[in-house]
Design an enzyme around this catalytic site. Structure first.
Site, short mmCIF file in Angstrom:
data_model
loop_
_atom_site.label_atom_id
_atom_site.label_comp_id
_atom_site.label_asym_id
_atom_site.label_seq_id
_atom_site.Cartn_x
_atom_site.Cartn_y
_atom_site.Cartn_z
N CYS A 67 0.84 -1.19 0.00
CA CYS A 67 0.00 0.00 0.00
C CYS A 67 0.88 1.25 0.00
CB CYS A 67 -0.86 0.02 1.25
SG CYS A 67 -1.78 -1.48 1.48
N ARG A 81 3.44 0.28 -6.12
CA ARG A 81 3.62 -0.53 -4.92
C ARG A 81 2.45 -1.49 -4.68
NH1 ARG A 81 6.94 2.22 -0.82
NH2 ARG A 81 5.71 1.10 0.69
N TRP A 90 -3.15 -2.59 -1.54
CA TRP A 90 -2.80 -3.94 -2.00
C TRP A 90 -3.34 -4.85 -0.92
CZ3 TRP A 90 0.31 -8.11 -0.52
CH2 TRP A 90 0.65 -9.01 -1.55
N ASN A 118 -0.74 1.88 6.29
CA ASN A 118 0.15 0.93 5.63
C ASN A 118 0.57 -0.08 6.66
OD1 ASN A 118 0.84 1.22 3.04
ND2 ASN A 118 2.72 2.36 3.37
N GLY A 119 0.60 -1.34 6.34
CA GLY A 119 1.10 -2.32 7.31
C GLY A 119 0.00 -3.28 7.75
N GLU A 131 17.27 -15.52 -12.26
CA GLU A 131 16.74 -14.17 -12.39
C GLU A 131 16.01 -14.02 -13.74
OE1 GLU A 131 16.05 -11.86 -10.53
OE2 GLU A 131 15.89 -10.09 -11.79
N LYS A 187 12.07 -13.06 -14.13
CA LYS A 187 11.58 -11.94 -14.95
C LYS A 187 10.48 -12.42 -15.88
CE LYS A 187 12.68 -9.29 -13.23
NZ LYS A 187 13.49 -9.29 -12.08
N GLU A 239 7.25 -13.29 -13.96
CA GLU A 239 6.62 -12.12 -13.35
C GLU A 239 5.79 -11.33 -14.34
OE1 GLU A 239 9.21 -10.06 -9.85
OE2 GLU A 239 10.21 -10.17 -11.78
N HIS A 291 18.76 -34.85 -14.32
CA HIS A 291 18.14 -35.39 -13.11
C HIS A 291 16.66 -35.03 -12.99
CE1 HIS A 291 22.04 -36.77 -11.79
NE2 HIS A 291 22.53 -35.58 -12.08
N LYS A 351 5.56 -3.97 -5.64
CA LYS A 351 6.96 -3.57 -5.74
C LYS A 351 7.67 -3.71 -4.40
CE LYS A 351 10.55 -1.75 -7.67
NZ LYS A 351 11.28 -2.70 -8.52
#
Ligand code: G6P
Length: 610
Positions: free
Chosen positions: A2, A27, A75, A100-101, A483, A487, A490, A506, A605
């Site tokens: 948030c 965010r 969020w 927030n939180g 990475e 990407k 995502e 394997h 984010k």
């Protein structure tokens, strides 16, 4: 997660709040809202599900003019994204709050307030705080005291901004575990969860400390610490250009940030290395002392930052000869760990506010690590403030949810740190000079890779209709493959998995067929011959290969093997250079698929809650 913004001014604050929300939208973005007080007459609120643009439309149809206001992008954590769950939350008609939180004891407080007759219209933990402050306001008759009393009842992490229509000339804010910054204006003042939100209106910021509570008026800022002592917090100036949060000529922030890499990698090395040596003092006056007796390094991070830590482990063990462990913060914090003597605790975080990383750091400080080093991109963030030694990456604000320039600048900072540590552990001057010279070449080499953009875009077409993909690498390129896979998943929502190439036989080889593109990073190191055999194994099963290879590695294109030749780079710096084509590949696949590149679904984010 948030984002919150607040303003008190002579001028109408509605536009300031809306622009702040737009800048925070990266965010978290399932709903947004705003409450504005217009004199003593009224407190008006608008809330909309979806992006900030939906709120902007609602407000332009029905303006909320006034000189004091708060706003929020949400969020969802408690309760689905809906208009009723969107912030600001109110208690009665005259008090509004953004948060927030997470309030951990919200259920207990909710039950208590319900028995006292408070009616809840949302499922959020925030509404509980609104009513708690509302209740205390009735007793105290003063917003500041009501907030102060109320927060003693809260457990969890929060940054709050509160307004009351009976007190139309100020907002009361506080922080405990979630970031909050005060933007200092002239005849007006602001607050936000991230300074980025306020760059159009100020470049001067005060970072609140844990436990601070502040009374913000247009011409006055009063801060008290947890013990009720009046305190001053230093004003710092924002250093990057205020247009960092604009896309400029680029279609997406992510692309802009990929292209910024030559410049920000250079900025990250500047002042820290000479032509041939690392300037240890540039890492902090206490660096020499702290690094002298380090016998083990414990790296903690999440997401992309974790991958940076995985690369650093290869460097630290190879160049410094110091054992290094790497773990994701959410795992580390919940297990019993054995601490080796003289362990340096190293947190890597773009935002410096990732809840799990901070929690791990706080545990580590109690557990008796030698010292805590942070590699971070946000000055004034919690991680920076709570660490003994800090190496700031100079990436500037990163807006795209999928991290790009933060990663390559983290790697640059980590390599410089490794060299400083290695010097205490017998690295020869000659070897240090060789690697420092390789670091100097990075901006140019990354630019050379960016010049391959059109070819990579052409290559991306092959992924558009695929559902799965495999990324292979060996040695320090294995985390680069991880990475690259992160990407792709995502932003394009294609399932992508990374494997050390030697593990192919394997298990994952069973999945390989013409529908499973296999991406491989192949610099010219002593593992390249082994990697070529792995490629043959894929090809023999009909798998289509996309190989990013050093010119000198002599990987030949043929039917089913697409080779993109990259500049020859030093083996140590290769992970930084080889990351870039994988970023571009994911970007172009996502654009072709038409996804929301900068704000992929379900992701945030900055993950400031557990
Ligand atoms: C989120 C972001 C990632 C980031 C991770 C860790 O998942 O979407 O891009 O890598 O958090 O964040 P940090 O700020 O600690 O690097």
């Amino acid at each position: 997660m948030c984002g919150i913004v607040g303003a008190v001014s002579e001028r109408d604050v509605q536009g300031i709040l809306l622009e702040g929300l737009r800048r925070l939208e990266y965010r978290g973005y399932d709903s947004a809202g705003m409450a504005v007080i217009n004199g003593e007459s009224s407190l008006r609120r608008a809330r909309e599900v979806g992006k900030v643009a939906a709120l902007a439309d609602a407000i332009s149809a029905n303006p909320l003019s006034g000189h004091l206001g708060i706003a929020h992008t949400r969020w969802a954590t408690h309760g689905e994204p809906s208009q009723l769950n969107a912030h600001p939350h109110m208690s009665g008609e005259r008090l509004a709050i953004v948060h927030n939180g997470i309030i951990e004891n919200y259920q207990e407080l909710r039950d208590e307030l319900k028995t006292e007759g408070y009616v809840f219209t949302s499922q959020t933990d925030t509404e509980v705080v609104a009513h708690l402050i509302g209740k205390n306001y009735q007793q105290e008759g003063n917003l500041y005291n009501a907030v102060k009393t109320s927060i003693t009842r809260l457990r969890g992490a929060f940054a709050l901004a509160v307004v009351h229509a009976d007190e139309p000339d100020h907002l009361v804010v506080c922080r405990e575990g979630s970031p909050l910054v005060v933007g200092v204006g002239i005849g007006e003042n602001f607050i936000a969860s991230d300074q980025l939100a306020l760059l159009p209106v100020t470049d001067r910021f005060m970072f609140l400390e844990e436990g601070d509570i502040a009374d913000i008026r247009k011409d006055q800022i009063k801060i008290h610490d947890r013990d009720g002592q009046a305190v001053e917090r230093t004003i710092t100036r924002f250093e990057h250009g205020s247009d960092s949060a604009d896309k400029g000529e680029y279609r997406h922030f992510m692309l802009k940030e990929i292209y910024e890499q030559p410049r920000v990698i250079k900025a990250t090395m500047e002042g820290r290395i000479t032509e041939t040596r690392v300037l240890e003092q540039a890492l902090g006056t206490s660096a020499a002392n702290l690094l002298e007796n380090v016998r083990h390094v414990q790296i903690i991070a999440c997401g992309t930052s974790y991958h940076a830590g995985m690369v650093a482990r290869y460097w630290i063990e190879d160049l410094a000869g110091v054992p290094c462990s790497v773990e994701v913060a959410s795992e580390f914090r919940y297990r019993k760990h054995v601490i080796q003597p003289d362990t340096l605790f190293l947190c890597i975080s773009q935002s410096g506010e990732t809840a799990d990383t901070l929690a791990a750091l706080r545990q580590a400080k109690k557990a008796g690590f030698r010292a805590a080093l942070a590699i971070c991109n946000v000055p004034g963030s919690s991680l920076v403030r709570e660490s003994d030694l800090v190496i700031m990456t100079q990436a500037g604000p990163e807006i795209g949810v999928a991290s790009t320039k933060a990663f390559t600048t983290q790697l640059t900072a980590l390599l410089i740190f490794t060299l400083a540590l290695a010097r205490h552990n017998g690295l020869s001057e000659q070897k240090e000079a060789e690697i420092v010279q390789a670091i100097h070449l990075l901006p140019g080499q990354v630019s050379d890779v960016l010049a391959l953009d059109a070819e990579i875009e052409a290559m991306s077409k092959a992924f558009m209709d695929k559902n799965h993909s495999l990324f292979l690498g060996r040695g320090s390129q294995y985390p680069v493959a991880m990475e690259g896979a992160l990407k792709l998943k995502e932003i394009s929502y294609i399932h992508a998995e990374a494997y050390p190439a030697g593990e192919l036989k394997h298990g994952p080889l069973a999945l390989v067929d013409s529908e499973m593109p296999v991406v491989t990073v192949a610099p010219n190191n002593d593992l390249v011959e082994k990697l070529k055999s792995n490629l043959e194994e894929v090809r023999a099963r009909g798998g289509e290969l996309f190989v990013f290879a050093d010119r000198a590695a002599d990987v030949k294109p043929e039917e089913g093997i697409h080779v993109m030749q990259l500049p020859s780079v030093h083996e140590i710096t290769a992970p930084i250079v080889y990351t870039v084509p994988l970023q571009l590949l994911s970007y172009h696949v996502a654009v072709l698929k038409g996804t929301d590149v900068d704000q992929p679904r379900n992701l945030a984010k900055s993950v400031t809650v557990e």
